[in-house]
Design a protein around this motif. Structure first.
Motif: not given
Length: 296
Positions: A245-246, A261-265, A283-287
């Motif tokens: 993700r990073r 439009s990420f899946s695994r990341a 999830m909030n941090a990812s979003i």
């Protein structure tokens, strides 16, 4: 009416598209990353039950909101299931104002000429007719490019656009996804051929038609600007393609106008074993990270 509202949302809204569309082949890996090993289920039905639980947990989380999430790509099995007592696509659009897309490809053919085209889709019309029962806006289909083969890449793009025209004729917005493998030794050379082929095919589209493009984050920042600005392209979205993700977010920031439009990341770090608060915080941090990179 709904289609036009959804189109406006994708065109003008800020945010990204969550890819929640792992299918038969990629589901075991998605579950494993989520902390569910393959010995926890003994058939496909049980496997899809578990992955739907994971997806429903994501979609019903308060932080999965329309301020930052524009759309979500669903697998056929997910479209036919329910979330909070509603068909998944209805829940996303009616309750969350998040635009639903449907993955329509049936996986990849064997590699040849440095690429993998999509397997034949004889049931595509029937699947699209089924999707009309739900507020599904568009579709997604994936091919993969490994080598800068002019013939191979032309084959991939031609097939993608032929199927896109079939999808357009049914009243859906196609996401064309010719992925360039991030481990390709000649990734940039692949991208040069791919961009030229996409531009050629865009010129052949009817003037009143648009598509979306889902592309691997390019080697050179800003490389796809011509496609982002093209009048026949509604939106260019980026796949994470195996980057963390990073790393994916850092690369995305170098491509203004492209959104994720990420899946695994996107689901990185989520686990069945987490408490609801831990899950929501992760999830909030990812979003937040993906949203910020998508709105440079």
């Amino acid at each position: 009416m709904e289609y036009q509202k959804q189109r406006q949302r994708i065109k003008d809204g800020s945010g990204f598209i969550a890819a929640l569309d792992q299918s038969g082949g990629s589901t075991p890996k998605a579950l494993e990353n989520y902390g569910i090993s393959s010995d926890a289920y003994d058939n496909d039905d049980a496997m899809f039950d578990l992955v739907h639980e994971m997806r429903a947990r994501i979609m019903t989380c308060d932080c999965f909101d329309n301020k930052r999430v524009l759309g979500a790509i669903l697998f056929e099995d997910t479209m036919e299931r329910e979330v909070n007592g509603k068909p998944t696509a209805n829940y996303l659009w009616e309750d969350k104002n998040i635009v639903p897309f449907l993955k329509v490809d049936k996986g990849l053919a064997e590699q040849m000429s440095g690429v993998q085209v999509m397997r034949p889709m004889p049931e595509l019309d029937a699947l699209l007719d089924k999707a009309k029962n739900y507020p599904v806006f568009g579709t997604k289909m994936r091919s993969v490019i490994y080598e800068p083969s002019v013939d191979g890449i032309e084959l991939v793009v031609q097939q993608q656009f032929d199927v896109a025209k079939q999808i357009l004729s049914k009243g859906f917005m196609p996401i064309v996804e010719p992925e360039v493998n991030i481990d390709s030794a000649q990734k940039h050379e692949c991208e040069v051929i791919l961009k030229a082929d996409i531009l050629r095919n865009l010129e052949r589209l009817n003037n009143d038609h648009q598509v979306m493009l889902k592309l691997t984050l390019p080697t050179d920042g800003g490389f796809y600007q011509e496609l982002i600005d093209h009048p026949k392209v509604l939106k260019v979205v980026a796949l994470s393609g195996g980057y963390s993700r990073r790393e994916a977010c850092e690369k995305l920031k170098q491509n203004p106008g492209m959104i994720a439009s990420f899946s695994r990341a996107f689901t990185e770090g989520l686990s069945k074993q987490q408490s609801d608060k831990e899950f929501a915080d992760t999830m909030n941090a990812s979003i937040a990270e993906i949203y910020q990179a998508s709105n440079v």
